[in-house]
Scaffold this motif. Structure first.
Motif, PDB file in Angstrom:
ATOM      1  N   TRP A 200       0.832  -1.212   0.000  1.00 39.76           N
ATOM      2  CA  TRP A 200       0.000   0.000   0.000  1.00 39.76           C
ATOM      3  C   TRP A 200       0.862   1.256   0.000  1.00 39.76           C
ATOM      4  CZ3 TRP A 200      -0.371   3.646   4.061  1.00 39.76           C
ATOM      5  CH2 TRP A 200      -1.339   4.638   3.850  1.00 39.76           C
ATOM      6  N   ALA A 201       1.885   1.286   0.872  1.00 41.75           N
ATOM      7  CA  ALA A 201       2.746   2.468   0.963  1.00 41.75           C
ATOM      8  C   ALA A 201       3.568   2.660  -0.305  1.00 41.75           C
ATOM      9  CB  ALA A 201       3.663   2.353   2.175  1.00 41.75           C
ATOM     10  N   ALA A 202       4.143   1.569  -0.819  1.00 42.84           N
ATOM     11  CA  ALA A 202       4.971   1.665  -2.020  1.00 42.84           C
ATOM     12  C   ALA A 202       4.127   2.027  -3.236  1.00 42.84           C
ATOM     13  CB  ALA A 202       5.716   0.351  -2.260  1.00 42.84           C
ATOM     14  N   GLY A 203       2.870   1.565  -3.251  1.00 38.99           N
ATOM     15  CA  GLY A 203       1.990   1.895  -4.371  1.00 38.99           C
ATOM     16  C   GLY A 203       1.703   3.380  -4.455  1.00 38.99           C
ATOM     17  N   ILE A 204       1.667   4.042  -3.307  1.00 39.63           N
ATOM     18  CA  ILE A 204       1.436   5.488  -3.280  1.00 39.63           C
ATOM     19  C   ILE A 204       2.698   6.244  -3.669  1.00 39.63           C
ATOM     20  CG2 ILE A 204       0.868   7.436  -1.767  1.00 39.63           C
ATOM     21  CD1 ILE A 204      -0.879   5.530  -0.166  1.00 39.63           C
ATOM     22  N   LEU A 205       3.847   5.708  -3.263  1.00 34.16           N
ATOM     23  CA  LEU A 205       5.118   6.406  -3.482  1.00 34.16           C
ATOM     24  C   LEU A 205       6.017   5.610  -4.422  1.00 34.16           C
ATOM     25  CD1 LEU A 205       5.729   7.361   0.257  1.00 34.16           C
ATOM     26  CD2 LEU A 205       4.863   8.862  -1.532  1.00 34.16           C
ATOM     27  N   ILE A 206       5.528   5.371  -5.640  1.00 35.75           N
ATOM     28  CA  ILE A 206       6.282   4.584  -6.622  1.00 35.75           C
ATOM     29  C   ILE A 206       7.701   5.124  -6.853  1.00 35.75           C
ATOM     30  CG2 ILE A 206       6.389   3.921  -9.061  1.00 35.75           C
ATOM     31  CD1 ILE A 206       4.520   2.211  -7.405  1.00 35.75           C
ATOM     32  N   PRO A 207       7.913   6.443  -6.972  1.00 39.52           N
ATOM     33  CA  PRO A 207       9.281   6.937  -7.190  1.00 39.52           C
ATOM     34  C   PRO A 207      10.241   6.582  -6.055  1.00 39.52           C
ATOM     35  CG  PRO A 207       7.686   8.641  -7.726  1.00 39.52           C
ATOM     36  CD  PRO A 207       6.930   7.541  -7.049  1.00 39.52           C
ATOM     37  N   ALA A 208       9.685   6.291  -4.877  1.00 39.73           N
ATOM     38  CA  ALA A 208      10.539   5.965  -3.726  1.00 39.73           C
ATOM     39  C   ALA A 208      10.792   4.460  -3.607  1.00 39.73           C
ATOM     40  CB  ALA A 208       9.895   6.490  -2.445  1.00 39.73           C
ATOM     41  N   LEU A 209      10.414   3.669  -4.627  1.00 44.42           N
ATOM     42  CA  LEU A 209      10.558   2.217  -4.559  1.00 44.42           C
ATOM     43  C   LEU A 209      11.982   1.768  -4.242  1.00 44.42           C
ATOM     44  CD1 LEU A 209       8.801  -0.302  -4.745  1.00 44.42           C
ATOM     45  CD2 LEU A 209       9.337  -0.421  -7.180  1.00 44.42           C
ATOM     46  N   PRO A 210      13.036   2.385  -4.825  1.00 50.56           N
ATOM     47  CA  PRO A 210      14.395   1.968  -4.451  1.00 50.56           C
ATOM     48  C   PRO A 210      14.667   2.110  -2.959  1.00 50.56           C
ATOM     49  CG  PRO A 210      14.451   3.318  -6.420  1.00 50.56           C
ATOM     50  CD  PRO A 210      13.049   3.390  -5.893  1.00 50.56           C
ATOM     51  N   TYR A 211      14.078   3.139  -2.336  1.00 50.95           N
ATOM     52  CA  TYR A 211      14.254   3.333  -0.898  1.00 50.95           C
ATOM     53  C   TYR A 211      13.524   2.248  -0.107  1.00 50.95           C
ATOM     54  CZ  TYR A 211      15.953   7.983  -2.190  1.00 50.95           C
ATOM     55  OH  TYR A 211      16.663   9.031  -2.734  1.00 50.95           O
ATOM     56  N   PHE A 212      12.339   1.861  -0.572  1.00 51.52           N
ATOM     57  CA  PHE A 212      11.596   0.800   0.093  1.00 51.52           C
ATOM     58  C   PHE A 212      12.345  -0.527   0.009  1.00 51.52           C
ATOM     59  CE2 PHE A 212       8.001   3.727  -0.315  1.00 51.52           C
ATOM     60  CZ  PHE A 212       7.315   3.503   0.869  1.00 51.52           C
ATOM     61  N   LEU A 213      12.898  -0.829  -1.170  1.00 49.90           N
ATOM     62  CA  LEU A 213      13.648  -2.075  -1.342  1.00 49.90           C
ATOM     63  C   LEU A 213      14.845  -2.144  -0.395  1.00 49.90           C
ATOM     64  CD1 LEU A 213      13.583  -2.244  -5.247  1.00 49.90           C
ATOM     65  CD2 LEU A 213      12.617  -3.978  -3.728  1.00 49.90           C
ATOM     66  N   SER A 214      15.625  -1.082  -0.356  1.00 52.06           N
ATOM     67  CA  SER A 214      16.814  -1.078   0.494  1.00 52.06           C
ATOM     68  C   SER A 214      16.457  -0.961   1.969  1.00 52.06           C
ATOM     69  CB  SER A 214      17.760   0.059   0.082  1.00 52.06           C
ATOM     70  OG  SER A 214      17.076   1.286   0.009  1.00 52.06           O
ATOM     71  N   PHE A 215      15.312  -0.323   2.271  1.00 48.65           N
ATOM     72  CA  PHE A 215      14.816  -0.263   3.646  1.00 48.65           C
ATOM     73  C   PHE A 215      14.573  -1.682   4.176  1.00 48.65           C
ATOM     74  CE2 PHE A 215      11.510  -0.148   6.838  1.00 48.65           C
ATOM     75  CZ  PHE A 215      11.758   0.991   7.584  1.00 48.65           C
ATOM     76  N   ALA A 216      13.892  -2.499   3.373  1.00 43.92           N
ATOM     77  CA  ALA A 216      13.625  -3.884   3.765  1.00 43.92           C
ATOM     78  C   ALA A 216      14.928  -4.658   3.933  1.00 43.92           C
ATOM     79  CB  ALA A 216      12.734  -4.563   2.728  1.00 43.92           C
ATOM     80  N   ALA A 217      15.904  -4.387   3.058  1.00 37.67           N
ATOM     81  CA  ALA A 217      17.206  -5.062   3.171  1.00 37.67           C
ATOM     82  C   ALA A 217      17.892  -4.692   4.478  1.00 37.67           C
ATOM     83  CB  ALA A 217      18.088  -4.686   1.984  1.00 37.67           C
ATOM     84  N   GLY A 218      17.886  -3.412   4.818  1.00 33.76           N
ATOM     85  CA  GLY A 218      18.512  -2.973   6.062  1.00 33.76           C
ATOM     86  C   GLY A 218      17.866  -3.608   7.276  1.00 33.76           C
ATOM     87  N   ALA A 219      16.535  -3.679   7.267  1.00 30.85           N
ATOM     88  CA  ALA A 219      15.823  -4.281   8.389  1.00 30.85           C
ATOM     89  C   ALA A 219      16.172  -5.765   8.527  1.00 30.85           C
ATOM     90  CB  ALA A 219      14.312  -4.105   8.206  1.00 30.85           C
ATOM     91  N   MET A 220      16.292  -6.469   7.391  1.00 29.34           N
ATOM     92  CA  MET A 220      16.632  -7.887   7.435  1.00 29.34           C
ATOM     93  C   MET A 220      18.061  -8.105   7.924  1.00 29.34           C
ATOM     94  SD  MET A 220      14.713  -9.342   4.001  1.00 29.34           S
ATOM     95  CE  MET A 220      15.303 -11.012   4.211  1.00 29.34           C
ATOM     96  N   ILE A 221      18.988  -7.273   7.459  1.00 27.09           N
ATOM     97  CA  ILE A 221      20.377  -7.415   7.895  1.00 27.09           C
ATOM     98  C   ILE A 221      20.508  -7.124   9.389  1.00 27.09           C
ATOM     99  CG2 ILE A 221      22.695  -6.417   7.678  1.00 27.09           C
ATOM    100  CD1 ILE A 221      21.953  -8.319   5.414  1.00 27.09           C
ATOM    101  N   TYR A 222      19.719  -6.179   9.892  1.00 25.49           N
ATOM    102  CA  TYR A 222      19.736  -5.903  11.338  1.00 25.49           C
ATOM    103  C   TYR A 222      19.380  -7.169  12.122  1.00 25.49           C
ATOM    104  CZ  TYR A 222      18.634  -3.914  15.893  1.00 25.49           C
ATOM    105  OH  TYR A 222      18.618  -3.649  17.246  1.00 25.49           O
ATOM    106  N   VAL A 223      18.328  -7.861  11.685  1.00 31.08           N
ATOM    107  CA  VAL A 223      17.899  -9.077  12.358  1.00 31.08           C
ATOM    108  C   VAL A 223      18.995 -10.141  12.311  1.00 31.08           C
ATOM    109  CG1 VAL A 223      16.283 -11.020  12.229  1.00 31.08           C
ATOM    110  CG2 VAL A 223      15.442  -8.677  12.007  1.00 31.08           C
ATOM    111  N   VAL A 224      19.623 -10.279  11.146  1.00 24.29           N
ATOM    112  CA  VAL A 224      20.678 -11.291  10.985  1.00 24.29           C
ATOM    113  C   VAL A 224      21.837 -11.035  11.942  1.00 24.29           C
ATOM    114  CG1 VAL A 224      22.439 -12.187   9.419  1.00 24.29           C
ATOM    115  CG2 VAL A 224      20.102 -11.843   8.597  1.00 24.29           C
TER     116      VAL A 224
END
Length: 260
Positions: A200-224
């Motif tokens: 829902w959030a990414a659909g509203i802010l399509i130009p920010a998709l690269p930030y969403f992708l890397s945001f998820a990566a950062g969150a996953m690496i934090y957990v690891v």
């Protein structure tokens, strides 16, 4: 929402549910060695997924920035790290093998905080699945439906042992089998919810998709780094966790290249 997306965001939850179902059929709790191996495998899958399914596509989508192509990936990555850091401090939870809860002090039961610990690191996994499907829905050629499904499948594979790791210790604590199964399955319910919110959030802010992708990566690496690697490396024979980390990494790498 397309049927492919609904199926995709439910695949990781299915993996957790099947893993939690082990408590219904296995009498003995998982040994420390098995838990360490499973933690290592999950860590390897998450690191590989962060690189090939999230960070590289994020930089590909920002290629028009020239020398600054890396900027959205770096910024989003750090935002994901800080987001999980805040959640880690704000939500009471208890890691496997630890007697000291993290986060604010609370009178919650140990079982509740064990489930919250797993649910906490399932959030970035749900976000990762959600953001790649959001990218596919936006018509982005860098994210094919096969790549999105591959990420969902990879996370489901590493969710299987996580479901067992949460349900079987709950059974060992004296909880009934069905109740332990339900708690184990519910720990993964946060993933489809996080995926839907991210879509829902990414659909509203399509130009920010690269930030969403890397945001998820950062969150996953934090957990690891903050949870999985310490748990797979503690005690003797820590090389077992390392070997299974490599196995999980290569399995996810192979899936991404072969199916993506």
């Amino acid at each position: 929402m397309p049927v492919e997306v609904i199926q995709g965001i439910l695949i990781p939850f299915l993996g957790t549910t099947l893993g939690a179902a082990c408590v219904l059929f296995v009498k003995n709790k998982l040994s420390v060695m098995v838990q360490r191996a499973l933690m290592g495998f999950a860590a390897g899958v998450m690191v590989a997924a962060s690189i090939w399914s999230l960070l590289i596509p994020a930089m590909e989508q920002a290629s028009g920035l020239g020398r600054w192509t890396f900027a959205p990936a770096v910024i989003g990555f750090w935002l994901g790290i800080l987001f999980l850091l805040v959640l880690d401090r704000a939500i009471p939870h208890l890691h496997q093998g630890s007697d000291e809860p993290e986060g604010p002090r609370t009178a919650w039961k140990k079982t509740t905080m064990l489930v919250l610990a797993v649910a906490l690191h399932n959030i970035p996994e749900g976000m990762a699945v959600g953001v790649v499907f959001a990218g596919w829905m936006s018509g982005n050629e860098a994210i094919p439906i096969a790549g999105a499904l591959t990420l969902a499948l990879g996370i489901a594979i590493q969710n299987f042992p996580e479901g067992a790791i949460i349900s079987m210790p709950l059974r060992a604590e004296g909880m009934k089998k069905r109740e332990a199964f339900l708690w184990g399955a519910l720990s993964g319910a946060v993933e489809p919810l996080a995926a839907i919110l991210t879509i829902w959030a990414a659909g509203i802010l399509i130009p920010a998709l690269p930030y969403f992708l890397s945001f998820a990566a950062g969150a996953m690496i934090y957990v690891v780094v903050e949870e999985l690697i310490p748990e797979m490396s503690q005690g003797r024979h820590s090389n077992l966790g390392t070997l299974f980390f490599a196995l999980g990494f290569t399995v996810m790498l192979a899936l991404d290249v072969a199916l993506g």
